[in-house]
Design a protein around this motif. Structure first.
Motif, PDB file in Angstrom:
ATOM      1  N   GLY A 166      27.254  -6.339   7.637  1.00  0.00           N
ATOM      2  CA  GLY A 166      26.288  -6.935   6.736  1.00  0.00           C
ATOM      3  C   GLY A 166      26.760  -8.255   6.176  1.00  0.00           C
ATOM      4  O   GLY A 166      27.957  -8.444   5.927  1.00  0.00           O
ATOM      5  N   ARG A 167      25.817  -9.165   5.976  1.00  0.00           N
ATOM      6  CA  ARG A 167      26.107 -10.438   5.311  1.00  0.00           C
ATOM      7  C   ARG A 167      25.791 -10.273   3.827  1.00  0.00           C
ATOM      8  O   ARG A 167      24.652  -9.945   3.461  1.00  0.00           O
ATOM      9  CB  ARG A 167      25.272 -11.561   5.917  1.00  0.00           C
ATOM     10  CG  ARG A 167      25.535 -12.943   5.296  1.00  0.00           C
ATOM     11  CD  ARG A 167      24.622 -13.984   5.906  1.00  0.00           C
ATOM     12  NE  ARG A 167      24.980 -14.244   7.296  1.00  0.00           N
ATOM     13  CZ  ARG A 167      25.659 -15.321   7.705  1.00  0.00           C
ATOM     14  NH1 ARG A 167      26.071 -16.220   6.812  1.00  0.00           N
ATOM     15  NH2 ARG A 167      25.917 -15.493   8.976  1.00  0.00           N
ATOM     16  N   VAL A 168      26.772 -10.465   2.982  1.00  0.00           N
ATOM     17  CA  VAL A 168      26.593 -10.238   1.547  1.00  0.00           C
ATOM     18  C   VAL A 168      25.717 -11.336   0.960  1.00  0.00           C
ATOM     19  O   VAL A 168      26.038 -12.528   1.069  1.00  0.00           O
ATOM     20  CB  VAL A 168      27.952 -10.190   0.820  1.00  0.00           C
ATOM     21  CG1 VAL A 168      27.748  -9.965  -0.677  1.00  0.00           C
ATOM     22  CG2 VAL A 168      28.845  -9.106   1.408  1.00  0.00           C
ATOM     23  N   VAL A 169      24.609 -10.947   0.344  1.00  0.00           N
ATOM     24  CA  VAL A 169      23.720 -11.922  -0.297  1.00  0.00           C
ATOM     25  C   VAL A 169      23.877 -11.879  -1.815  1.00  0.00           C
ATOM     26  O   VAL A 169      23.493 -12.826  -2.508  1.00  0.00           O
ATOM     27  CB  VAL A 169      22.255 -11.673   0.094  1.00  0.00           C
ATOM     28  CG1 VAL A 169      22.056 -11.863   1.589  1.00  0.00           C
ATOM     29  CG2 VAL A 169      21.784 -10.285  -0.325  1.00  0.00           C
ATOM     30  N   ARG A 170      24.464 -10.776  -2.315  1.00  0.00           N
ATOM     31  CA  ARG A 170      24.643 -10.660  -3.767  1.00  0.00           C
ATOM     32  C   ARG A 170      25.650  -9.542  -4.039  1.00  0.00           C
ATOM     33  O   ARG A 170      25.694  -8.541  -3.332  1.00  0.00           O
ATOM     34  CB  ARG A 170      23.313 -10.325  -4.432  1.00  0.00           C
ATOM     35  CG  ARG A 170      23.334 -10.233  -5.952  1.00  0.00           C
ATOM     36  CD  ARG A 170      21.903 -10.168  -6.478  1.00  0.00           C
ATOM     37  NE  ARG A 170      21.832  -9.943  -7.901  1.00  0.00           N
ATOM     38  CZ  ARG A 170      21.464  -8.801  -8.466  1.00  0.00           C
ATOM     39  NH1 ARG A 170      21.124  -7.774  -7.689  1.00  0.00           N
ATOM     40  NH2 ARG A 170      21.413  -8.673  -9.767  1.00  0.00           N
TER      41      ARG A 170
END
Length: 363
Positions: A336-340
């Motif tokens: 996953g790409r961390v957005v927050r």
């Protein structure tokens, strides 16, 4: 020999003799109700000489079988304080205590169970206590004195999922010391099979449980992975196979078992959350690891920026956009790409090591 004090149910102090090297596999000795720990002295000495770390416990001073529930809670608390999963060896009515204490999540508290001359316990069979023992269990008869073999004993032993029996033959015993030696021999034979002193080895084709135990020697945190299914319903599960991957770009990964009930929903989710738990969230960890539970019931959570459910009071909650998915044997890996990310640095983490929850001890 040294003496250590544990805290039992209600803060009651419980003393124990400790023999052997701290690095040796642990054995916890439970006396009969109404007996002192000195009843185990000869056996404790023999186990220590055979390379075991022995903890010989005194039960609470007051009360008998009518205080069985308090004894059970005492034992669970002592096991939680030991720092390793010992083999529990219980004498006579001490077996009633041990079977009840280990009937629920016993595999997280102990590595095995030995019941020596336990009296007939029809309730343990009728209430399913025997059937719920997930630990390897040895039932020894004639360990302290000649004991009749009864049908109730046979029924109890037969109800154990991983049970075995040993009868000490009185015809070969001339002295009390012979009986002690015979009991010690039965204990050591069981211990060497179930908790050997030599390093356990896994090779390709070995029992998968051996590999699982090896992997369990790596201490981890505990997470709950969350997402929304196709109908917009929150789903989630407990996972400790989690790690950061990259800071630029900000990537992390979690491993999900293909057999998990929420696996199909997580496979399809475009966004997911990873909630790293703090010590007060152990009940949530248990709930999200149990099938059939309404996992979000009465649990504080709120949708994140992307709509994924994030658990309140977590040590840190990562909100991620799915970057990629990879098949890996009986698991799949979600990157996953961390957005927050939201985190509270002053809370203590919930840890997991060798099949048991742990807490961080600061030096």
């Amino acid at each position: 020999m040294s003496v250590i004090e544990y805290k039992g149910f209600g803060g009651v102090p419980l003393s124990a003799d400790v023999l052997g090297d701290d690095n040796d596999p642990a054995v916890l000795l439970i006396p009969d109700i109404g007996q002192q720990r000195s009843a185990w002295r000869a056996v404790a000495d023999g186990l220590a000489l055979s390379g075991r770390r022995v903890v010989s416990l005194d039960l609470r001073a007051s009360g008998g079988v009518d205080q069985l529930a308090a004894h059970v809670e005492d034992l669970r608390l002592v096991l939680a304080q030991m720092g390793s999963r010992p083999v529990v060896v219980a004498a006579r009515h001490g077996g009633w205590i041990a079977t009840r204490a280990l009937a629920t999540d016993g595999i997280l508290l102990a590595g095995g169970l030995v019941l020596v001359d336990m009296p007939d316990d029809a309730d343990a069979v009728a209430e399913g206590i025997a059937a719920r023992q997930a630990l390897p269990t040895l039932v020894v008869r004639g360990g302290f004195a000649a004991a009749p073999i009864t049908s109730e004993c046979d029924v109890f032993a037969a109800a154990l999922p991983i049970g075995e029996q040993a009868d000490i033959d009185d015809s070969d015993l001339a002295l009390d010391a012979d009986r002690t030696e015979a009991l010690l021999g039965q204990l050591l034979e069981f211990l060497e099979r179930r908790q050997p002193r030599e390093a356990t080895e896994f090779q390709a084709g070995s029992d998968p449980r051996t590999l699982r135990d090896a992997m369990g020697c790596f201490a981890t945190g505990v997470t709950i992975v969350t997402a929304l299914d196709a109908a917009g319903v929150p789903v989630g599960l407990t996972a400790n196979s989690f790690t950061s991957v990259s800071l630029d770009p900000p990537l992390l990964l979690v491993c999900i078992a293909n057999s998990a009930g929420t696996a199909p929903a997580l496979r399809e989710a475009g966004h997911f959350g990873v909630n790293v738990l703090q010590i007060g969230q152990q009940p949530a960890s248990n709930r999200f690891a149990t099938r059939g539970e309404d996992r979000f019931a009465n649990l504080p959570w709120a949708p994140g920026q992307t709509g994924v459910p994030l658990l309140g009071s977590s040590l840190v909650s990562f909100e991620c956009q799915r970057e990629s998915l990879h098949e890996a044997g009986d698991h799949f890996i979600m990157v996953g790409r961390v957005v927050r990310a939201q985190f509270e640095p002053h809370r203590d983490p919930l840890l997991y090591f060798r099949g048991k929850y742990r807490r961080l001890h600061f030096a």
